[in-house]
Design an enzyme around this catalytic site. Structure first.
Site, mmCIF file in Angstrom:
data_model
loop_
_atom_site.group_PDB
_atom_site.id
_atom_site.type_symbol
_atom_site.label_atom_id
_atom_site.label_comp_id
_atom_site.label_asym_id
_atom_site.label_seq_id
_atom_site.Cartn_x
_atom_site.Cartn_y
_atom_site.Cartn_z
ATOM 1 N N GLU A 232 0.919 -1.196 0.041
ATOM 2 C CA GLU A 232 0.022 -0.023 -0.086
ATOM 3 C C GLU A 232 0.838 1.387 -0.104
ATOM 4 O O GLU A 232 0.634 2.235 -0.633
ATOM 5 C CB GLU A 232 -0.943 0.012 1.226
HETATM 6 O O1 IDP Z 1 -8.538 8.066 -4.183
HETATM 7 C C1 IDP Z 1 -8.786 8.790 -3.165
HETATM 8 N N1 IDP Z 1 -8.910 10.019 -3.331
HETATM 9 C C2 IDP Z 1 -8.981 10.751 -2.309
HETATM 10 N N2 IDP Z 1 -9.036 10.497 -0.900
HETATM 11 C C3 IDP Z 1 -8.786 9.376 -0.869
HETATM 12 C C4 IDP Z 1 -8.820 8.266 -1.754
HETATM 13 N N3 IDP Z 1 -8.880 6.942 -1.297
HETATM 14 C C5 IDP Z 1 -8.541 7.457 0.122
HETATM 15 N N4 IDP Z 1 -8.925 8.408 0.401
HETATM 16 C C6 IDP Z 1 -8.947 9.219 1.802
HETATM 17 O O2 IDP Z 1 -8.619 8.134 2.599
HETATM 18 C C7 IDP Z 1 -9.226 8.412 4.148
HETATM 19 C C8 IDP Z 1 -9.882 7.030 4.379
HETATM 20 O O3 IDP Z 1 -9.031 6.169 4.619
HETATM 21 P P1 IDP Z 1 -9.440 4.646 4.163
HETATM 22 O O4 IDP Z 1 -10.992 4.596 4.156
HETATM 23 O O5 IDP Z 1 -8.809 4.200 2.724
HETATM 24 O O6 IDP Z 1 -8.870 3.726 5.317
HETATM 25 P P2 IDP Z 1 -7.859 2.635 5.310
HETATM 26 O O7 IDP Z 1 -6.776 3.221 4.331
HETATM 27 O O8 IDP Z 1 -7.034 2.790 6.605
HETATM 28 O O9 IDP Z 1 -8.444 1.368 4.852
HETATM 29 C C9 IDP Z 1 -10.228 9.657 3.612
HETATM 30 O O10 IDP Z 1 -9.364 10.802 3.875
HETATM 31 C C10 IDP Z 1 -10.319 9.584 2.179
HETATM 32 O O11 IDP Z 1 -10.693 10.830 1.735
HETATM 33 CA CA CA Z 2 -6.841 4.146 2.049
#
Ligand code: IDP
Ligand code: CA
Length: 486
Positions: A232
């Site tokens: 990631e």
């Molecule tokens: O493609 C993207 N564009 C803009 N923001 C993103 C994108 N992917 C994830 N985010 C941001 O990532 C954050 C949420 O993290 P996520 O739900 O991906 O959790 P995780 O990475 O811990 O699984 C939010 O701030 C969301 O706006």
């Molecule tokens: Ca994410």
């Protein structure tokens, strides 16, 4: 189901023109080709320290410069993972010594789903290949998102898969029918599913796989899976450095990346000092080979240190049953409310009798962070790209503009945290967690990673209209593994 902000592909981006061809790139990348061009101005701006372009930085680069950069960046790029399995990425996807001028355009697509802990997103990338010699270029992206994430459907996997299906319907409209069969669709889940039991996570993935199988798209083997945390970070680093042109040319100044998700957080950078490599545990290091040079990346994903997981940890609610009230000095005194995360309902509230404000809140948050993260000395004085929740909370508190992003110092987050935490009644209309979130970000940066107050952070959502997400790096990997070159 809540739909997020959509960003749609702007018009076509032109590729080859004449007259401005940079000698350096002409010889290095395009070899015998005489009629391509490379804008020296754009190259210089993108390869120079991105922070010099503050506050708007590289995201203001004209979209028309993007495909050239992509072609240059990947024309001879391959990378090798150096953990246990050595693996070649991107080789032959962007071959050297080819010139796309006068070739017939051939458009194709790649669909990558990001099943994050707080939402599911679809990225539909458009590529063009202008010659049979396989030079492909990224032309643009269609992006859409839904909330909540798949893990919120842990006990209703079919309903979770339904959210994916609704997003996939967008791809049916976006991709021309004659290309459906050649367009791969992949979903990779991150920390939300990593934290679920194996059984529940697999049930969700199975339902999604069925949705893919029923779609008209190309469904590769292993098309639905959980993404390893270190990939990631690496894939996001590739995306950012690729989009900002740092992977091309001789004067490379790659930038480190900070991603703050809901359930996990990643830090990735290219160490410059031998000492850093010596001080770093082996499983934090990964090697890549590009342009005949090897990059040894520092990368780590901290599971449970995403913004929302950190809220639970601060409240002392991690691994606790519901039905109990969790209180914190980071919340408004009189507050009592409910919060749903990962399919669980939590009751939380302010310290009715006790202290509230930045100082006690910082101490609470420190308990979650102190001594839990590796602190590489080298990053103290470096600059980093930061996105996801770093970006969102900076927007929420007017530290940066939503569209433009901007450059901040670590101390700006601390200043804002103090302002919000010590005046919670003034910020009543915002999220009740705003004080806790800003305090956590401050503590994570300073006490977690060990950044200085003056460390610069380039807050970026998009570069050249492409989302700064690990999904682009993952899509290149996907195309390479499928040998999709048309
Ligand atoms: O493609 C993207 N564009 C803009 N923001 C993103 C994108 N992917 C994830 N985010 C941001 O990532 C954050 C949420 O993290 P996520 O739900 O991906 O959790 P995780 O990475 O811990 O699984 C939010 O701030 C969301 O706006
Ligand atoms: Ca994410």
């Amino acid at each position: 189901m809540e739909y997020g902000k959509a960003s749609f592909l702007k018009g076509r981006i032109s590729v080859c023109r004449q007259n401005f061809f940079s000698r350096l790139f002409k010889e290095r990348i395009f070899g015998k080709c005489d009629s391509c061009f490379f804008s020296a101005g754009a190259t210089g701006a993108l390869i120079a320290d991105p922070y010099s372009a503050a506050p708007r930085g590289p995201s203001r680069m004209a979209a028309s410069r993007l495909p050239i950069l992509l072609a240059v960046a990947f024309s001879s790029l391959s990378c090798i993972l150096s953990h246990s399995n050595r693996e070649m990425w991107f080789q032959d996807l962007f071959p050297p010594n080819t010139c796309p001028i006068n070739a017939k355009a051939n458009t194709f697509y790649g669909i990558m789903f990001d099943a994050g802990s707080t939402g599911t997103r679809i990225h539909i990338y458009t590529f063009v290949q202008k010659s049979p010699e396989k030079l492909i270029e990224l032309e643009g992206e269609i992006f859409e998102s839904v909330k909540p994430g798949l893990s919120a459907y842990a006990d209703q996997p079919e309903k979770g898969a339904e959210t994916v299906k609704r997003l996939l319907d967008m791809a049916i409209d976006a991709v021309p029918p004659h290309l459906w069969k050649k367009t791969p669709v992949v979903l990779k889940a991150t920390a939300g599913l990593r934290l679920l039991s194996e059984e529940k996570a697999q049930a969700l993935l199975l339902e999604v796989r069925e949705v893919f199988e029923e779609s008209p798209f190309l469904v590769p083997e292993d098309s639905v899976s959980i993404l390893d945390g270190s990939y990631e970070g690496i894939l996001a680093w590739i995306t950012v450095n690729f989009l900002t042109g740092q992977l091309s040319g001789q004067n490379q100044h790659t930038v480190g990346t900070l991603d703050l998700g809901g359930a996990s957080t990643q830090i990735t950078f290219l160490p410059r000092f031998e000492e850093t490599l010596k001080q770093t545990p082996g499983d934090f290091l990964t090697s890549f080979e590009m342009f005949n040079s090897t990059y040894k990346l520092y990368t780590h994903s901290y599971l449970g240190f995403g913004l929302k997981a950190a809220r639970l940890a601060t409240l002392g609610a991690l691994d606790m049953e519901g039905g109990q009230m969790f209180r914190s000095s980071c919340l408004p005194k009189q507050l009592e409310a409910e919060w749903h995360f990962g399919g669980v309902k939590y009751q939380y509230g302010g310290n009715k009798q006790g202290e509230t404000g930045f100082k006690p809140c910082y101490l609470e948050v420190l308990k979650v962070i102190k001594g839990k993260l590796h602190q590489p000395d080298e990053i103290r004085g470096s600059s980093f790209y930061a996105f996801s929740y770093y970006y969102d909370r900076a927007v929420d508190t007017n530290l940066i503009d939503y569209e433009e992003g901007g450059v901040l110092e670590v101390r700006d987050f601390e200043r804002k945290a103090k302002e919000v935490c010590d005046n919670m009644e003034r910020y009543n209309s915002a999220s009740p967690f705003l004080c806790m979130d800003l305090t956590y970000i401050t503590a994570l940066l300073k006490e977690g990673f060990g950044f200085r107050d003056s460390t610069l952070l380039q807050l970026t959502k998009k570069v050249n209209n492409i989302e700064t997400s690990w999904t682009l790096g993952a899509t290149f990997h996907l195309l390479q593994s499928l040998g999709i070159t048309y």
